[in-house]
Design an enzyme around this catalytic site. Structure first.
Site, PDB file in Angstrom:
ATOM      1  N   CYS B  71       0.946  -1.277   0.018  1.00 17.85           N
ATOM      2  CA  CYS B  71       0.016  -0.156  -0.112  1.00 17.85           C
ATOM      3  C   CYS B  71       0.975   1.230   0.200  1.00 17.85           C
ATOM      4  O   CYS B  71       0.708   2.185  -0.739  1.00 17.85           O
ATOM      5  CB  CYS B  71      -0.696   0.086   1.185  1.00 17.85           C
ATOM      6  N   CYS B  74       2.547   2.821  -3.154  1.00 16.73           N
ATOM      7  CA  CYS B  74       1.714   3.860  -4.054  1.00 16.73           C
ATOM      8  C   CYS B  74       1.302   5.220  -3.210  1.00 16.73           C
ATOM      9  O   CYS B  74       1.446   6.170  -3.581  1.00 16.73           O
ATOM     10  CB  CYS B  74       0.610   3.385  -4.755  1.00 16.73           C
ATOM     11  N   CYS B 109      -7.996  -2.544  -4.841  1.00 15.16           N
ATOM     12  CA  CYS B 109      -6.461  -2.232  -4.892  1.00 15.16           C
ATOM     13  C   CYS B 109      -5.857  -3.495  -4.672  1.00 15.16           C
ATOM     14  O   CYS B 109      -4.853  -3.964  -5.390  1.00 15.16           O
ATOM     15  CB  CYS B 109      -6.066  -1.011  -3.707  1.00 15.16           C
ATOM     16  N   CYS B 172     -36.012   1.898   8.799  1.00 19.27           N
ATOM     17  CA  CYS B 172     -35.036   2.211   9.254  1.00 19.27           C
ATOM     18  C   CYS B 172     -35.531   3.690  10.155  1.00 19.27           C
ATOM     19  O   CYS B 172     -35.163   4.001  11.259  1.00 19.27           O
ATOM     20  CB  CYS B 172     -33.680   2.653   8.723  1.00 19.27           C
ATOM     21  N   ARG B 213     -22.922  -4.288  10.964  1.00 23.22           N
ATOM     22  CA  ARG B 213     -23.774  -3.624  12.032  1.00 23.22           C
ATOM     23  C   ARG B 213     -25.176  -3.561  11.077  1.00 23.22           C
ATOM     24  O   ARG B 213     -26.126  -3.753  11.784  1.00 23.22           O
ATOM     25  CB  ARG B 213     -23.416  -2.236  12.386  1.00 23.22           C
ATOM     26  N   CYS B 217     -29.250  -5.104  12.349  1.00 24.43           N
ATOM     27  CA  CYS B 217     -30.319  -4.363  12.276  1.00 24.43           C
ATOM     28  C   CYS B 217     -31.473  -5.212  11.381  1.00 24.43           C
ATOM     29  O   CYS B 217     -32.489  -5.168  11.640  1.00 24.43           O
ATOM     30  CB  CYS B 217     -30.038  -2.791  11.784  1.00 24.43           C
TER      31      CYS B 217
END
Lengths: 109, 256
Positions: B71, B74, B109, B172, B213, B217
């Site tokens: 990583c 670059c 990537c 929601c 998460r 829900c």
């Protein structure tokens, strides 16, 4: 990647003072009592021994059981006697081990 | 009789008004505002915060070459190059031709630049890199772009946010716009702002992503959980990030 842990000690302490050693170890600490979504038992896997040496002498040792949370975090006091290396080593019940070290610099007050 | 009918009609009108889209919660409160004092203290302590373990893992992986490319090869130092990046995700990726979340971008990537197999969703390595990248944006306000090609995803996320789903037939909005601050069993309902992810969730006893998460829900309202990386989840993430714009990112956070 081997077992990950982090260790924190103050960079410098006065001789005779009490300083705090903080250590946190990345480990799932599976109790052996849980079951996965398919009902299969998740086997026991815990860190069962963790010890700390200061200048080559053992100053703290704990044998955690299945009641200790995942990624256990320990804080304990140590009296600063001389400059030296604080090393924490641990192993789990499957033989995986880890080790972290830090230097403590003791200054005259 | 006529009065009863009128009252009935008024009731219908009131329900109709309620169904209109409510404004964003005001004032905006970030996720940690709904945590107990000890959880907030754990998050604020850079050593004791268990997410630091994943950040440390990510920092190591950042400099580690896979197939000769790392990583850092670059992107250089993450402290400089990744500052503010996490606050702009999910975002449109021209190369992939779709809106992607941060972990998906990291995996792109890994696949394209490092020519290595994808990191599994929720693996320690992927969460580690994500946490390390997100850590560089701590305190920076969320600012996602919903213009241009990203707009359809935002629309889809918004539609999902207001759609009743699951056996409990809940959207929601019913918890996170209308009932935030009230208690649900032993917990305070939050405004649902994704400011702390990836976070260490005490219930899980490990780090987890926003997608995990959100899936929780879905499970909570007894709806089918969308798979990791599904367009539904990414669209919802984009809508939530837009809805939380202006709130500072606090990742890597601790949640109960």
């Amino acid at each position: 990647m081997s077992m990950l842990g982090r260790l924190q000690v103050p960079p410098a302490v006065r001789r005779g003072d009490v300083f705090e050693v903080r250590v946190i170890v990345q480990h799932p600490m599976e109790t052996g009592f849980r079951r996965d979504m398919n009902g299969r038992e998740i086997p026991l896997n815990i860190v069962d021994r963790l010890a700390c040496t200061y200048g080559g002498r053992e100053v703290f040792r704990v044998e955690p059981g299945s009641g200790i949370s995942a990624n256990p975090y320990f804080v304990f006091p140590v009296v600063a006697s001389a400059s030296g290396e604080v090393a924490v080593e641990w192993r789990d019940d499957r033989g995986a081990t880890g080790r972290v070290t830090a230097m403590v610099n003791v200054v005259e007050s | 009789m006529r009065r009863a009918l009128l009252a009935g009609l008024l009731g219908v009108a009131a329900i109709g008004a309620q169904a209109a889209e409510p404004a964003r919660p005001s004032p905006l409160k970030e996720g940690s505002d709904f945590q107990s004092a000890d959880v907030r203290a754990l998050q604020a302590d850079d050593f004791a915060n268990p997410m630091a373990l994943w950040v440390a893992r990510g920092e190591t992986l950042w400099g580690e070459a896979r197939n000769g490319r790392s990583c850092s090869g670059c992107h250089g130092r993450a402290e400089a190059s990744m500052k503010g990046v996490a606050a702009r995700y999910p975002r449109w990726d021209a190369g992939l031709g779709r809106v992607v979340s941060l972990p998906e971008r990291i995996n792109a990537c890994v696949e394209r630049q490092q020519d290595a197999p994808r990191l599994a969703a929720e693996s320690d390595d992927l969460l580690g890199i994500e946490a390390y990248v997100a850590r560089q944006s701590r305190g920076i306000p969320l600012a996602v772009s919903i213009d241009g090609p990203a707009h359809p995803a935002w629309e889809a996320g918004r539609a999902l946010y207001f759609t009743r789903i699951g056996q409990l037939n809940l959207a929601c909005t019913q918890c996170h716009d209308r009932s935030w601050g009230r208690t649900l069993l032993g917990e305070t309902v939050s405004q649902g702002h994704p400011t702390g992810w990836p976070a260490y969730r005490l219930e899980w006893q490990r780090a987890g992503s926003l997608e995990r998460r959100l899936r929780a829900c879905f499970n909570g309202v007894r709806a089918a959980m969308p798979p990791y990386g599904s367009p539904d989840l990414v669209a919802l993430e984009l809508y939530l990030a837009w809805r939380a714009q202006g709130l500072p990112l606090e990742s890597p956070a601790v949640r109960r």
